[in-house]
Design an enzyme around this catalytic site. Structure first.
Site, short mmCIF file in Angstrom:
data_model
loop_
_atom_site.label_atom_id
_atom_site.label_comp_id
_atom_site.label_asym_id
_atom_site.label_seq_id
_atom_site.Cartn_x
_atom_site.Cartn_y
_atom_site.Cartn_z
N LYS A 116 -3.74 24.95 33.54
CA LYS A 116 -5.11 24.92 33.64
C LYS A 116 -6.74 24.97 34.68
O LYS A 116 -5.59 26.01 35.31
CB LYS A 116 -5.58 22.93 33.77
CG LYS A 116 -6.91 22.71 33.17
CD LYS A 116 -6.42 21.77 31.68
CE LYS A 116 -7.06 21.28 30.89
NZ LYS A 116 -6.40 20.82 29.72
N GLY A 230 -17.89 15.08 20.63
CA GLY A 230 -17.35 16.77 21.90
C GLY A 230 -16.36 16.53 20.87
O GLY A 230 -16.50 16.12 19.54
#
Ligand code: GLU
Length: 428
Positions: A116, A230
């Site tokens: 990540k 989102g």
């Protein structure tokens, strides 16, 4: 005299996503009983890079940003995972998200590890030019550890296909050749895959479909509420109707500015148009205002926490009335929240299973980039459904076998695969 108790520090520790990820792994290990060296290796990221990013702003001054890339574990294949742009980003959040990516790729059984990235910034306050320069600067720094066989980034919170295109392009200038599979979630015009845009939500709806069957609930007579509008939340709003039945009723939606409620149900497309025009779902005509916290406590059949971490905790979990919580966000429920949901029999589809559709189609994108031959949207959907349905049932079988909650069951399935790969390779 004893030192005063620092309640703030205790609370921060309790909500530190990496501490939570580690605690979840230790809980799963009560069932897995890994060798001590295997567990100790899985408790920490294998590698991480911290970078400083000077960026020329539109006013001519240089602003310095901080960024990270964490490569948690690549025993099963190259690291894989998104990059977040967020003002509250911390290294521990990125570590947790990288750990969850490791379990995510393992639970859907794709040959990838977990990574990540993150940049501490507020993308909403940057111009398009500033955003592009920041994205390119990040690749100048982390490019040395990125690559098809090393680590493959993708979009995440506040990063978009356009940002992936800039990053992929910067990487091309750095290397001197095209390597499109080194970034996924790209626009279709530059090697993206059909079906990547709604893949996270679609995978979550496939899991919801399976959960509804197991719980003996109808597919098409459910009320649902979405926290976070989102990429994941918007598509879930639409797909819950499109895939499981138009009579499913969306009664509440929220975003970072607030939420709206309508007992009669919303048409998702109208909410999308309102958000496009105004920047938020707030103020949608004919709807009652509702807070993010109230939304999660509504008496609906399914809630979709689709925003950020730590929204369902020991404090509000007793008031959650939904029958199913389909976690499209990463890390929305804390361990004390989990215990309460489990005791009150809320069926949780845990984050790294529920939202694994995104990385699964990212993997399909890489496969298509490698072959330089692209699949139809129908092929993508069919293969995604096969992967998600199998993963859901693998986790459900572990949940039954070990009599543990669905999150720990997902850990059991995923961690066992990663541990096994480390052992076979001779790492531990
Ligand atoms: N950021 C997404 C996730 O958390 C997608 C990652 C990817 O496609 O590599 O799963």
């Amino acid at each position: 005299m004893t030192d005063p108790v620092d309640l703030k520090a205790i609370e921060e520790h309790r909500k530190n996503p990496f501490k939570i990820a580690q605690a979840q792994l230790q809980e799963a290990n009560k069932y897995l009983k890994l060798a001590p060296g295997t567990l100790a290796t899985l408790m920490e990221p294998l590698r991480e890079l911290h970078v400083t990013l000077p960026v020329r702003m539109d006013d001519g001054k240089v602003k310095v940003f901080k960024g990270f890339r964490v490569q948690y574990n690549d025993a099963r294949g190259p690291n894989k995972g998104g990059i977040r742009f967020h003002p509250d980003e911390t290294i521990d959040t990125v570590r947790a998200l990288a750990a969850w990516m490791t379990w995510k790729t393992a639970v859907v059984d794709i040959p990838l590890g977990g990574g990540k990235g993150g940049i501490i910034c507020d993308p909403k306050s940057l111009s398009t030019g500033e955003l592009e320069r920041l994205s390119r600067q990040y690749v100048r720094q982390v490019g040395r550890i990125i690559g098809l066989d090393k680590d493959v980034p993708a979009p995440d919170v506040y990063t978009t296909p356009q940002i992936m295109a800039w990053m992929m392009d910067e990487y091309y200038w750095q290397k001197g050749f095209n390597e499109p599979g080194a970034f996924t979630g790209k626009p279709l015009e530059v090697g993206g895959s059909q079906g990547r845009g709604d893949a996270t939500a679609r995978g979550g709806i496939y899991c919801t479909r399976e959960a509804l069957k197991l719980l003996g609930m109808p597919q098409d007579k459910n009320t649902y509420a979405i926290q976070g509008f989102g990429n994941a939340g918007q598509h879930a709003a639409v797909l819950m109707k499109e895939l499981l039945g138009e009579s499913n009723k969306l009664v509440a939606v929220s975003d970072s500015k607030g939420g709206v409620y309508n007992e009669a149900g919303f048409e998702p497309q109208h909410l999308l148009e309102h958000k496009m025009a105004t920047g938020s779902v707030v103020g949608f005509p004919g709807a009652k205002p509702i807070s993010n916290a109230e939304l999660l406590e509504l008496k609906v059949d399914v809630i979709f926490p689709s925003a950020l971490e730590n929204v369902i905790t020991g404090d509000n979990a007793p008031r959650i009335k939904a029958k199913i919580s389909c976690e499209l966000a990463n890390g929305p429920t804390t361990p004390d929240g989990d215990s309460i949901l489990c005791a009150q029999k809320t069926f949780v589809i845990p984050d790294f299973l529920a939202n694994a559709g995104g990385v699964t189609v990212s993997y399909f994108e890489q496969v298509q980039n490698g072959a330089n031959y692209f699949w139809s949207i129908e092929e993508v959907h069919e293969r995604l459904d096969t992967k998600m349905t199998k993963a859901f049932h693998d986790v459900y079988a572990a949940h039954k076998q070990y009599e543990c909650n669905m999150r720990i069951a997902a850990y059991i399935v995923a961690v066992r695969r990663v541990a096994r790969a480390m052992e076979i390779r001779g790492w531990v």
